[in-house]
Design a protein around this motif. Structure first.
Motif, PDB file in Angstrom:
ATOM      1  N   GLN A 191      -2.465   0.541  -5.943  1.00 29.99           N
ATOM      2  CA  GLN A 191      -1.080   0.329  -6.350  1.00 29.99           C
ATOM      3  C   GLN A 191      -0.971  -0.936  -7.204  1.00 29.99           C
ATOM      4  N   PHE A 192       0.084  -1.006  -7.986  1.00 34.65           N
ATOM      5  CA  PHE A 192       0.213  -2.117  -8.929  1.00 34.65           C
ATOM      6  C   PHE A 192       1.673  -2.474  -9.127  1.00 34.65           C
ATOM      7  N   CYS A 193       1.870  -3.642  -9.677  1.00 42.88           N
ATOM      8  CA  CYS A 193       3.201  -4.064 -10.083  1.00 42.88           C
ATOM      9  C   CYS A 193       3.071  -4.911 -11.337  1.00 42.88           C
ATOM     10  N   ASP A 194       4.191  -5.096 -12.026  1.00 43.61           N
ATOM     11  CA  ASP A 194       4.227  -5.954 -13.207  1.00 43.61           C
ATOM     12  C   ASP A 194       5.623  -6.563 -13.311  1.00 43.61           C
ATOM     13  N   PRO A 195       5.723  -7.867 -13.508  1.00 45.49           N
ATOM     14  CA  PRO A 195       4.644  -8.864 -13.582  1.00 45.49           C
ATOM     15  C   PRO A 195       3.986  -9.063 -12.220  1.00 45.49           C
ATOM     16  N   PRO A 196       2.931  -9.870 -12.145  1.00 43.42           N
ATOM     17  CA  PRO A 196       2.267 -10.093 -10.864  1.00 43.42           C
ATOM     18  C   PRO A 196       3.231 -10.624  -9.810  1.00 43.42           C
ATOM     19  N   CYS A 197       3.010 -10.179  -8.567  1.00 41.17           N
ATOM     20  CA  CYS A 197       3.857 -10.596  -7.454  1.00 41.17           C
ATOM     21  C   CYS A 197       2.968 -10.808  -6.227  1.00 41.17           C
ATOM     22  N   PRO A 198       2.772 -12.041  -5.796  1.00 39.83           N
ATOM     23  CA  PRO A 198       1.912 -12.300  -4.634  1.00 39.83           C
ATOM     24  C   PRO A 198       2.352 -11.547  -3.378  1.00 39.83           C
ATOM     25  N   PRO A 241       3.363   7.804  -8.631  1.00 42.26           N
ATOM     26  CA  PRO A 241       4.694   7.453  -9.126  1.00 42.26           C
ATOM     27  C   PRO A 241       4.849   5.941  -9.304  1.00 42.26           C
ATOM     28  N   TYR A 242       5.566   5.556 -10.346  1.00 44.82           N
ATOM     29  CA  TYR A 242       5.886   4.146 -10.570  1.00 44.82           C
ATOM     30  C   TYR A 242       7.146   4.097 -11.422  1.00 44.82           C
ATOM     31  N   GLY A 243       7.753   2.933 -11.464  1.00 46.56           N
ATOM     32  CA  GLY A 243       8.949   2.825 -12.280  1.00 46.56           C
ATOM     33  C   GLY A 243       9.611   1.475 -12.163  1.00 46.56           C
ATOM     34  N   ARG A 244      10.701   1.329 -12.921  1.00 47.99           N
ATOM     35  CA  ARG A 244      11.455   0.073 -12.950  1.00 47.99           C
ATOM     36  C   ARG A 244      12.791   0.178 -12.233  1.00 47.99           C
ATOM     37  N   VAL A 292      11.541   4.788  -6.224  1.00 43.65           N
ATOM     38  CA  VAL A 292      10.143   4.359  -6.204  1.00 43.65           C
ATOM     39  C   VAL A 292      10.015   2.870  -5.902  1.00 43.65           C
ATOM     40  N   LYS A 293      11.019   2.078  -6.275  1.00 42.16           N
ATOM     41  CA  LYS A 293      10.966   0.641  -6.013  1.00 42.16           C
ATOM     42  C   LYS A 293      11.363   0.296  -4.578  1.00 42.16           C
ATOM     43  N   GLN A 294      11.886   1.259  -3.844  1.00 43.25           N
ATOM     44  CA  GLN A 294      12.192   1.027  -2.435  1.00 43.25           C
ATOM     45  C   GLN A 294      10.972   1.223  -1.535  1.00 43.25           C
ATOM     46  N   VAL A 295      10.006   1.993  -2.000  1.00 45.13           N
ATOM     47  CA  VAL A 295       8.904   2.403  -1.136  1.00 45.13           C
ATOM     48  C   VAL A 295       8.102   1.231  -0.577  1.00 45.13           C
ATOM     49  N   PRO A 296       7.705   0.231  -1.380  1.00 45.39           N
ATOM     50  CA  PRO A 296       6.926  -0.866  -0.800  1.00 45.39           C
ATOM     51  C   PRO A 296       7.647  -1.595   0.334  1.00 45.39           C
ATOM     52  N   THR A 297       8.918  -1.951   0.136  1.00 44.08           N
ATOM     53  CA  THR A 297       9.642  -2.666   1.183  1.00 44.08           C
ATOM     54  C   THR A 297       9.841  -1.794   2.415  1.00 44.08           C
ATOM     55  N   LEU A 298      10.181  -0.523   2.222  1.00 44.12           N
ATOM     56  CA  LEU A 298      10.359   0.376   3.358  1.00 44.12           C
ATOM     57  C   LEU A 298       9.068   0.534   4.150  1.00 44.12           C
ATOM     58  N   THR A 299       7.949   0.652   3.444  1.00 45.05           N
ATOM     59  CA  THR A 299       6.669   0.806   4.125  1.00 45.05           C
ATOM     60  C   THR A 299       6.280  -0.475   4.846  1.00 45.05           C
ATOM     61  N   THR A 318       8.209  -3.674 -12.596  1.00 45.91           N
ATOM     62  CA  THR A 318       7.676  -2.333 -12.381  1.00 45.91           C
ATOM     63  C   THR A 318       6.885  -2.334 -11.085  1.00 45.91           C
ATOM     64  N   MET A 319       7.065  -1.281 -10.270  1.00 44.16           N
ATOM     65  CA  MET A 319       6.347  -1.152  -9.002  1.00 44.16           C
ATOM     66  C   MET A 319       5.823   0.270  -8.869  1.00 44.16           C
ATOM     67  N   SER A 320       4.666   0.391  -8.236  1.00 42.57           N
ATOM     68  CA  SER A 320       4.093   1.721  -8.042  1.00 42.57           C
ATOM     69  C   SER A 320       3.899   2.013  -6.563  1.00 42.57           C
ATOM     70  N   CYS A 321       3.751   3.292  -6.259  1.00 46.36           N
ATOM     71  CA  CYS A 321       3.242   3.730  -4.965  1.00 46.36           C
ATOM     72  C   CYS A 321       1.713   3.648  -5.000  1.00 46.36           C
TER      73      CYS A 321
END
Length: 286
Positions: free
Chosen positions: A156-163, A208-211, A215-222, A258-261
């Motif tokens: 999985q990836f994001c942009d810009p970088p996010c620790p 899936p990924y997007g701005r 799709v941007k809810q998935v990381p926090t929900l997980t 941008t965040m991806s699954c």
């Protein structure tokens, strides 16, 4: 009789209503790739189909449309709280060709004679995924197909970088591994299917990924769904979980990110037409 999956200790994601809500978001994100995947196995009209590890039934409902009024969909899961919601939704939508069973997916299933079996995000949580695939083999008719989807958390990836995004992925992987699960099982699906004896095995990839949007809810929900597993095992403190959650929320809320699954492998195969079909000893479900 409610039967828990014996490998449930390796399941790190919170269930119940909160888990059902998370899966509904993920299902919306994956809907286009799920529909494309199932299109490969049409026609399904009038057949029996099994959704193993069906959770809240999102894919089960899609399958029910495809098999039609004379077909049958059987959903199997160990989380009765999700199944209650699935049954309620099926009734509200007037879907009469579907049934949901609380059962151990590693024991003989409450249905067999299936033309297709679907398994999504289940194998990753099992210490012995081959056993589930063997159960699927038993429940399939000769010539029937198995369809699997599972994750690869190294992608999985994001942009810009996010620790915080990177830390969330690291913590998920560590929590899964400590419980004997495989957060990278997606890349092994083809070999697993072939090892059990499935033929004509093939694969595809979805990520899936997007701005904006779900799709941007998935990381926090997980991440929220694994918080208890992280703190109870000492992998992360409550303070770290709170900090990472807040930073993920803030990052997702920005319109310029941008965040991806995780990468999702789809793999499928068929039980050879010449294989013998032996009806399984159906487990008693009451």
């Amino acid at each position: 009789m409610a039967m828990a999956v014996r490998d449930s200790h390796s399941y790190i994601i919170k269930g119940g209503k909160e888990g059902r809500a998370r899966l509904a978001v993920i299902s919306r994100v994956l809907a286009p790739s799920t529909q494309s995947l199932l299109d490969r196995f049409e026609p399904l009209s009038d057949f029996t189909v099994i959704d193993a590890g069906c959770a809240g039934g999102d894919v089960s409902f899609e399958l029910a449309q495809r098999v039609g009024a004379n077909g049958r969909v059987v959903g199997i899961d160990f989380d009765e709280s999700k199944l209650v919601l699935a049954r309620e939704e099926a009734a509200a939508r007037g879907i009469g060709n579907i049934e949901f069973h609380n059962a151990n997916i590693l024991d003989p299933w409450p249905a067999d004679g299936a033309a297709l079996i679907h398994v999504r995000f289940v194998l990753t949580h099992l210490a012995d995924p081959e056993r589930l695939l063997e159960r699927a083999w038993e429940a399939l008719l000769p010539g029937g197909a198995i369809v699997t989807d599972d994750i690869d958390y190294g992608s999985q990836f994001c942009d810009p970088p996010c620790p915080a995004f990177d830390r969330y992925a690291e913590l998920y992987v560590e929590a899964a591994r400590r419980r004997g699960a495989d957060p990278f099982i997606g890349r092994r699906l083809v070999r697993l299917l072939e090892g059990v004896g499935f033929a004509d095995v093939d694969t595809a990839l979805a990520q899936p990924y997007g701005r904006q949007g779900d799709v941007k809810q998935v990381p926090t929900l997980t991440f929220s769904a694994i918080a208890n597993a992280l703190t109870s095992s000492g992998i992360a403190t409550s303070d770290e979980v709170s900090r990472v959650t807040a930073e993920l929320d803030a990052f997702a809320a920005r319109p310029d990110t941008t965040m991806s699954c995780p990468r999702i492998f789809q793999a499928w195969g068929r039980k050879p037409a010449g294989a013998q079909f032996r009806p399984s000893k159906i487990a008693a479900i009451t």
